[in-house]
Design a protein around this motif. Structure first.
Motif, mmCIF file in Angstrom:
data_model
loop_
_atom_site.group_PDB
_atom_site.id
_atom_site.type_symbol
_atom_site.label_atom_id
_atom_site.label_comp_id
_atom_site.label_asym_id
_atom_site.label_seq_id
_atom_site.Cartn_x
_atom_site.Cartn_y
_atom_site.Cartn_z
ATOM 1 N N VAL A 110 36.002 42.466 21.935
ATOM 2 C CA VAL A 110 37.502 42.466 22.403
ATOM 3 C C VAL A 110 37.976 43.607 22.787
ATOM 4 N N ARG A 111 37.682 44.761 22.166
ATOM 5 C CA ARG A 111 38.324 45.950 22.704
ATOM 6 C C ARG A 111 37.920 46.317 24.098
ATOM 7 N N ALA A 112 36.581 46.171 24.287
ATOM 8 C CA ALA A 112 36.062 46.222 25.616
ATOM 9 C C ALA A 112 36.638 45.379 26.828
ATOM 10 N N ARG A 113 37.017 44.231 26.241
ATOM 11 C CA ARG A 113 37.516 43.273 27.355
ATOM 12 C C ARG A 113 38.866 43.710 27.470
ATOM 13 N N LEU A 114 39.890 43.954 26.436
ATOM 14 C CA LEU A 114 40.959 44.498 26.665
ATOM 15 C C LEU A 114 41.002 45.711 27.522
ATOM 16 N N ALA A 115 40.003 46.541 27.590
ATOM 17 C CA ALA A 115 40.259 47.948 28.339
ATOM 18 C C ALA A 115 39.839 47.568 29.789
ATOM 19 N N HIS A 116 39.469 46.346 30.121
ATOM 20 C CA HIS A 116 39.259 45.968 31.583
ATOM 21 C C HIS A 116 40.319 45.657 32.214
ATOM 22 N N PRO A 117 40.880 46.357 33.425
ATOM 23 C CA PRO A 117 41.874 46.200 33.934
ATOM 24 C C PRO A 117 42.234 44.749 34.620
ATOM 25 N N ALA A 118 41.016 43.826 34.829
ATOM 26 C CA ALA A 118 41.121 42.586 35.529
ATOM 27 C C ALA A 118 41.760 41.644 34.313
ATOM 28 N N VAL A 119 41.394 42.039 33.043
ATOM 29 C CA VAL A 119 41.777 41.223 32.140
ATOM 30 C C VAL A 119 43.287 41.577 31.702
ATOM 31 N N ARG A 120 43.805 42.428 32.036
ATOM 32 C CA ARG A 120 45.151 42.859 32.011
ATOM 33 C C ARG A 120 45.887 41.926 33.319
ATOM 34 N N ARG A 121 45.434 42.200 34.486
ATOM 35 C CA ARG A 121 45.946 41.369 35.293
ATOM 36 C C ARG A 121 45.917 40.154 35.391
ATOM 37 N N ARG A 122 45.255 39.464 34.791
ATOM 38 C CA ARG A 122 45.126 38.037 34.358
ATOM 39 C C ARG A 122 45.966 37.518 33.643
ATOM 40 N N ALA A 123 46.107 38.360 32.395
ATOM 41 C CA ALA A 123 47.081 37.968 31.488
ATOM 42 C C ALA A 123 48.523 38.143 32.119
ATOM 43 N N ALA A 124 48.796 39.084 32.873
ATOM 44 C CA ALA A 124 50.224 39.236 33.326
ATOM 45 C C ALA A 124 50.292 37.979 34.335
ATOM 46 N N MET A 125 49.379 37.609 35.109
ATOM 47 C CA MET A 125 49.705 36.250 36.027
ATOM 48 C C MET A 125 49.851 35.186 35.040
ATOM 49 N N GLU A 126 49.148 35.161 34.106
ATOM 50 C CA GLU A 126 49.237 33.867 33.239
ATOM 51 C C GLU A 126 50.406 33.872 32.139
ATOM 52 N N GLY A 127 50.978 35.026 32.169
ATOM 53 C CA GLY A 127 51.924 35.081 31.216
ATOM 54 C C GLY A 127 51.557 35.304 29.564
ATOM 55 N N THR A 128 50.259 35.957 29.540
ATOM 56 C CA THR A 128 50.036 36.127 28.166
ATOM 57 C C THR A 128 49.991 37.520 27.869
ATOM 58 N N SER A 129 50.698 38.496 28.397
ATOM 59 C CA SER A 129 50.471 39.969 28.250
ATOM 60 C C SER A 129 50.949 40.210 26.857
ATOM 61 N N VAL A 130 51.994 39.395 26.488
ATOM 62 C CA VAL A 130 52.782 39.671 25.263
ATOM 63 C C VAL A 130 51.666 39.320 24.102
ATOM 64 N N TYR A 131 50.849 38.339 24.221
ATOM 65 C CA TYR A 131 49.858 37.913 23.142
ATOM 66 C C TYR A 131 48.971 39.217 23.136
ATOM 67 N N LEU A 132 48.457 39.868 24.450
ATOM 68 C CA LEU A 132 47.422 40.814 24.598
ATOM 69 C C LEU A 132 47.832 42.111 23.559
ATOM 70 N N ASP A 133 49.211 42.325 23.961
ATOM 71 C CA ASP A 133 49.702 43.405 23.050
ATOM 72 C C ASP A 133 49.791 43.197 21.288
ATOM 73 N N ARG A 134 49.911 41.808 21.020
ATOM 74 C CA ARG A 134 49.934 41.665 19.623
ATOM 75 C C ARG A 134 48.494 41.551 19.209
ATOM 76 N N LEU A 135 47.511 41.312 20.086
ATOM 77 C CA LEU A 135 46.159 41.337 19.611
ATOM 78 C C LEU A 135 45.757 42.800 19.724
ATOM 79 N N ASP A 136 46.240 43.770 20.442
ATOM 80 C CA ASP A 136 45.820 44.990 20.294
ATOM 81 C C ASP A 136 46.463 45.536 18.996
ATOM 82 N N ARG A 137 47.656 45.133 18.601
ATOM 83 C CA ARG A 137 48.223 45.548 17.063
ATOM 84 C C ARG A 137 47.337 45.038 16.012
#
Length: 192
Positions: free
Chosen positions: A149-176
């Motif tokens: 999961v950490r490897a996926r979160l570190a990938h820039p494409a995952v962050r871009r996709r999350a921003a486009m889909e409106g799930t960035s806030v969940y990625l931040d909570r998942l990081d925590r």
């Protein structure tokens, strides 16, 4: 319907320690948690009987901020209670209490919830969107090693996709949530 994401370890795959307590002991434990919570400025019991106006036989409590000796004294130094609380504190988990039978016997055990409660409880649609943004199948039940999961979160494409889909806030909570994983325990992210 919702999906809860949490950190699990090999210890979660086996039966942990359990202690039998009475409803009177639970009431005294509630009072101790309320007093310790007020002293430290944090909520230690869920549900808090002060909020609901009644005392429930179900409880999930933070025990890491409370000294083991303080809790042990309340339960007359019962070895089973000490074992449960010590295990919960060692694993940085809460304890849970629930009824065992109609005679008022309750079981205390280590909870699946982390002490700080960083678990991620999302509506199914949001959980599926989060899984898709991570490049995972949107199933309501699953698991993956934390390192993956950490490897996926570190990938820039995952962050871009999350921003486009409106799930960035969940990625931040998942990081925590992932910060609570101890690498020595071979942790995995589970959801159900």
């Amino acid at each position: 319907m919702s999906v809860t994401f949490r950190i699990a370890t090999a210890a979660d795959d086996r039966d942990g320690p359990t202690a039998a307590i009475s409803t009177c002991q639970l009431a005294a434990f509630h009072a101790l948690l309320r007093d310790e919570g007020e002293r430290s400025g944090i909520v230690l019991a869920d549900p808090d009987p002060e909020e609901g106006g009644f005392l429930s036989n179900h409880l999930e409590a933070r025990v890491c901020p409370v000294a083991l000796a303080t809790i042990a004294r309340l339960f007359d130094y019962d070895e089973a209670v000490i074992t449960v609380v010590e295990e919960a504190q060692f694993r940085r988990r809460r304890i849970s209490v629930c009824p065992v039978n109609q005679a008022g016997v309750l079981a205390m055990r280590v909870a699946l919830t982390s002490d700080l409660g960083h678990e991620l409880d999302l509506a199914s649609s949001n959980a599926f969107a989060l899984l898709e943004s991570l490049g995972l199948r949107p199933d309501s039940v699953g698991e993956i090693p934390v390192d993956a999961v950490r490897a996926r979160l570190a990938h820039p494409a995952v962050r871009r996709r999350a921003a486009m889909e409106g799930t960035s806030v969940y990625l931040d909570r998942l990081d925590r949530l992932l910060t609570t994983a101890d690498p020595d325990d071979a942790p995995r992210l589970e959801w159900a």
